[in-house]
Write an enzyme that holds these catalytic residues in place. Structure first.
Site, PDB file in Angstrom:
ATOM      1  N   HIS A 168       0.809  -1.227   0.000  1.00  0.00           N
ATOM      2  CA  HIS A 168       0.000   0.000   0.000  1.00  0.00           C
ATOM      3  C   HIS A 168       0.843   1.279   0.000  1.00  0.00           C
ATOM      4  CE1 HIS A 168       0.764  -0.418   4.359  1.00  0.00           C
ATOM      5  NE2 HIS A 168       0.643   0.887   4.397  1.00  0.00           N
TER       6      HIS A 168
HETATM    7  C1  UD1 Z   1      -2.318   5.410   5.719  1.00  0.00           C
HETATM    8  C2  UD1 Z   1      -1.061   5.975   6.358  1.00  0.00           C
HETATM    9  C3  UD1 Z   1       0.063   4.969   6.246  1.00  0.00           C
HETATM   10  C4  UD1 Z   1      -0.339   3.627   6.814  1.00  0.00           C
HETATM   11  C5  UD1 Z   1      -1.628   3.152   6.172  1.00  0.00           C
HETATM   12  C6  UD1 Z   1      -2.083   1.908   6.871  1.00  0.00           C
HETATM   13  C7  UD1 Z   1      -0.653   8.410   6.250  1.00  0.00           C
HETATM   14  C8  UD1 Z   1       0.102   9.462   5.552  1.00  0.00           C
HETATM   15  N1  UD1 Z   1      -0.615   7.181   5.665  1.00  0.00           N
HETATM   16  O1  UD1 Z   1      -2.051   5.242   4.339  1.00  0.00           O
HETATM   17  O2  UD1 Z   1       1.196   5.429   6.958  1.00  0.00           O
HETATM   18  O3  UD1 Z   1       0.678   2.691   6.590  1.00  0.00           O
HETATM   19  O4  UD1 Z   1      -2.629   4.170   6.321  1.00  0.00           O
HETATM   20  O5  UD1 Z   1      -3.074   1.221   6.212  1.00  0.00           O
HETATM   21  O6  UD1 Z   1      -1.256   8.660   7.265  1.00  0.00           O
HETATM   22  N2  UD1 Z   1      -9.458   4.374   1.589  1.00  0.00           N
HETATM   23  C9  UD1 Z   1     -10.692   3.764   1.532  1.00  0.00           C
HETATM   24  N3  UD1 Z   1     -11.252   3.375   2.716  1.00  0.00           N
HETATM   25  C10 UD1 Z   1     -10.688   3.566   3.920  1.00  0.00           C
HETATM   26  C11 UD1 Z   1      -9.440   4.204   3.961  1.00  0.00           C
HETATM   27  C12 UD1 Z   1      -8.828   4.593   2.777  1.00  0.00           C
HETATM   28  O7  UD1 Z   1     -11.253   3.555   0.454  1.00  0.00           O
HETATM   29  O8  UD1 Z   1     -11.283   3.187   4.950  1.00  0.00           O
HETATM   30  C13 UD1 Z   1      -8.803   4.736   0.307  1.00  0.00           C
HETATM   31  C14 UD1 Z   1      -9.140   6.135  -0.188  1.00  0.00           C
HETATM   32  O9  UD1 Z   1      -9.215   6.075  -1.585  1.00  0.00           O
HETATM   33  C15 UD1 Z   1      -7.923   6.936   0.214  1.00  0.00           C
HETATM   34  C16 UD1 Z   1      -6.798   5.922   0.128  1.00  0.00           C
HETATM   35  O10 UD1 Z   1      -7.378   4.683   0.506  1.00  0.00           O
HETATM   36  O11 UD1 Z   1      -7.723   8.036  -0.624  1.00  0.00           O
HETATM   37  C17 UD1 Z   1      -5.620   6.248   1.019  1.00  0.00           C
HETATM   38  O12 UD1 Z   1      -6.009   6.437   2.390  1.00  0.00           O
HETATM   39  P1  UD1 Z   1      -5.097   7.322   3.396  1.00  0.00           P
HETATM   40  O13 UD1 Z   1      -5.598   7.164   4.772  1.00  0.00           O
HETATM   41  O14 UD1 Z   1      -4.972   8.704   2.861  1.00  0.00           O
HETATM   42  O15 UD1 Z   1      -3.685   6.685   3.246  1.00  0.00           O
HETATM   43  P2  UD1 Z   1      -3.227   5.168   3.294  1.00  0.00           P
HETATM   44  O16 UD1 Z   1      -2.599   4.835   1.989  1.00  0.00           O
HETATM   45  O17 UD1 Z   1      -4.361   4.333   3.777  1.00  0.00           O
HETATM   46  N1  UDP Z   2      -3.666  -6.335   8.715  1.00  0.00           N
HETATM   47  C1  UDP Z   2      -4.956  -6.837   8.821  1.00  0.00           C
HETATM   48  N2  UDP Z   2      -5.619  -7.186   7.672  1.00  0.00           N
HETATM   49  C2  UDP Z   2      -5.068  -7.040   6.435  1.00  0.00           C
HETATM   50  C3  UDP Z   2      -3.748  -6.515   6.343  1.00  0.00           C
HETATM   51  C4  UDP Z   2      -3.084  -6.159   7.494  1.00  0.00           C
HETATM   52  O1  UDP Z   2      -5.471  -6.993   9.918  1.00  0.00           O
HETATM   53  O2  UDP Z   2      -5.741  -7.373   5.433  1.00  0.00           O
HETATM   54  C5  UDP Z   2      -2.969  -5.919   9.950  1.00  0.00           C
HETATM   55  C6  UDP Z   2      -1.569  -6.440  10.169  1.00  0.00           C
HETATM   56  O3  UDP Z   2      -1.570  -7.682  10.806  1.00  0.00           O
HETATM   57  C7  UDP Z   2      -0.965  -5.357  11.057  1.00  0.00           C
HETATM   58  C8  UDP Z   2      -1.608  -4.090  10.543  1.00  0.00           C
HETATM   59  O4  UDP Z   2      -2.792  -4.518   9.845  1.00  0.00           O
HETATM   60  O5  UDP Z   2      -1.373  -5.551  12.425  1.00  0.00           O
HETATM   61  C9  UDP Z   2      -0.677  -3.362   9.622  1.00  0.00           C
HETATM   62  O6  UDP Z   2      -1.340  -2.286   9.051  1.00  0.00           O
HETATM   63  P1  UDP Z   2      -0.914  -1.632   7.665  1.00  0.00           P
HETATM   64  O7  UDP Z   2      -0.078  -2.588   6.885  1.00  0.00           O
HETATM   65  O8  UDP Z   2      -2.172  -1.117   7.065  1.00  0.00           O
HETATM   66  O9  UDP Z   2      -0.094  -0.350   8.127  1.00  0.00           O
HETATM   67  P2  UDP Z   2       1.457  -0.094   8.472  1.00  0.00           P
HETATM   68  O10 UDP Z   2       1.859  -1.023   9.561  1.00  0.00           O
HETATM   69  O11 UDP Z   2       2.229  -0.246   7.214  1.00  0.00           O
HETATM   70  O12 UDP Z   2       1.463   1.343   8.895  1.00  0.00           O
END
Ligand code: UD1
Ligand code: UDP
Length: 367
Positions: A206
């Site tokens: 991601h």
């Molecule tokens: C965010 C965090 C990242 C973390 C990740 C974990 C920041 C800068 N980034 O990235 O550090 O590793 O979360 O998962 O804070 N979206 C949905 N549904 C949701 C959430 C997101 O559809 O419930 C989609 C939207 O299109 C959105 C995109 O995902 O624009 C990105 O979401 P965003 O929270 O901005 O950043 P992440 O890539 O999720």
């Molecule tokens: N995780 C989950 N379901 C998924 C993918 C990840 O429960 O489909 C959990 C994973 O075990 C870990 C956390 O989500 O506890 C990690 O989150 P993510 O990779 O979104 O964020 P990051 O750690 O990179 O910030």
């Protein structure tokens, strides 16, 4: 009573606040509130974790949703300020490195409310990564820096942070893993996906640096093609990645790979079961590098750097970048032999959140 306001917003935050909520309760001297910023909002990116991990319902959801970094961060700040002005807690506790973390920390310090940062001190030294900016800024303004691994202590020392602010507490995310490992074994996700324990791979991606660029994502797809020819491979797709796959025209390419299963993001227990039983996990997640280290499962990290170096030196993690040849070669090495059971990193023992609560209580008593 010590009044603590805990901030969460994105998926990896929920595993971190679950043990904190329990630790405040076990300690007894706390009144704890949970504020959800609404950064993540789909059921399988948010509410599902509250239900599975028994996290108390958020007292408030700021419902900020998705937008650009500036709009999202600014909107969280605007909506959080009146909440803090009303509640005036003794501590605001922020976790990790997402936009919700820095936004709420910044509001709190400006209102003269003390901030504790859980998972402080981690550095990837890559300022193109949005999380690195969030980490640097949050640590610079927090009053208490609660560190998960020794590199965090070294980084903060090098940056000149006063020793008194810094405490090595261990890893709260691992508290959650250890507390849920047995429950997760009862998940039926392997049957639902038609997978056999030990004979499949798990993929998560991601990071913007991997999934927002057509060329990079397409190179990673080349590696996934080769890897799924060796073993069935399950890929729970983050919503950012789902959106990019369609936008970059790569969805069809991945969908036609016979042994690659593209599924929606799964809940914590299902994901833990998948990781624990995988041959190899390929990921760009921060948390998953740590979880595979404790599970003793090979992890190939699709990045050039990590802010969690203990997973390389004392764990099962290898950085492979996004070059398909490098990824495939590293994958073959993993498949040749299982990892040695790595030593457990210090204080990744299931007791980290209890240490956080004890430090907050002792700081409150001495102020
Ligand atoms: C965010 C965090 C990242 C973390 C990740 C974990 C920041 C800068 N980034 O990235 O550090 O590793 O979360 O998962 O804070 N979206 C949905 N549904 C949701 C959430 C997101 O559809 O419930 C989609 C939207 O299109 C959105 C995109 O995902 O624009 C990105 O979401 P965003 O929270 O901005 O950043 P992440 O890539 O999720
Ligand atoms: N995780 C989950 N379901 C998924 C993918 C990840 O429960 O489909 C959990 C994973 O075990 C870990 C956390 O989500 O506890 C990690 O989150 P993510 O990779 O979104 O964020 P990051 O750690 O990179 O910030």
């Amino acid at each position: 009573m010590i009044r603590v306001l805990n901030v969460c917003g994105a998926r990896p935050n929920f595993m971190k606040i679950a043990p904190l909520a329990r630790a405040y309760q076990a300690h007894g001297g706390f009144r704890s509130l949970i504020v959800h910023t609404g950064q993540h909002y789909d059921d399988n990116m948010s509410d599902l974790f509250f239900r599975q991990l028994g996290i108390p319902e958020p007292d408030l959801n700021l419902e900020v949703g998705s937008s650009s970094h500036a709009v999202q961060t600014g909107e969280i700040m605007t909506r959080f300020e009146p909440v803090l002005a009303e509640h005036r807690p003794d501590w605001v506790v922020v976790v990790g490195d997402v936009n919700s973390t820095i936004a709420c920390a910044l509001v709190a310090v400006k209102l003269g409310i003390r901030v504790a940062h859980v998972e402080a001190g981690l550095r990837s030294f890559d300022r193109t990564m949005p999380e690195e900016i969030n980490r640097l800024l949050t640590d610079a303004i927090s009053d208490l820096l609660l560190v998960s691994e020794p590199s965090g202590l070294e980084n903060l020392k090098r940056e000149g942070v006063a020793d008194g602010k810094v405490h090595f507490v261990g890893n709260v995310m691992i508290d959650t893993l250890l507390a849920n490992r047995e429950r997760a074994e009862r998940s039926d996700i392997l049957e639902r996906c038609g997978l056999e324990a030990g004979h499949f791979n798990v993929v998560t991606l991601h990071r913007p640096s991997n999934v927002d660029n057509a060329e990079t994502f397409s190179r990673i797809a080349d590696a996934l093609d080769a890897i799924q020819q060796d073993l069935p491979t399950v890929f729970p797709i983050h919503p950012r990645t789902r959106a990019r796959l369609a936008g970059l025209g790569l969805a069809d390419r991945l969908e036609e790979l016979r042994q690659l299963q593209l599924i929606e993001p799964v809940g914590y227990l299902d994901f833990l079961k998948l990781m624990a039983n995988a041959a190899v996990v390929l990921t760009d997640s921060g948390g998953i590098q740590e979880e595979t280290t404790i599970l003793g499962v090979w992890c190939l990290t699709v990045r050039e750097n990590t802010e969690r170096p203990i997973t390389l030196t004392a764990g099962t993690n290898t950085l492979v970048g996004s070059d398909p040849q490098k990824m495939i070669a590293a994958y073959r090495r993993c498949r040749a032999a299982p990892p040695d059971q790595p030593p457990v990193p210090e204080k990744w023992d299931g007791e980290a959140a209890g240490r956080v609560a004890a430090i907050l209580a002792s700081e409150a008593a001495s102020s």
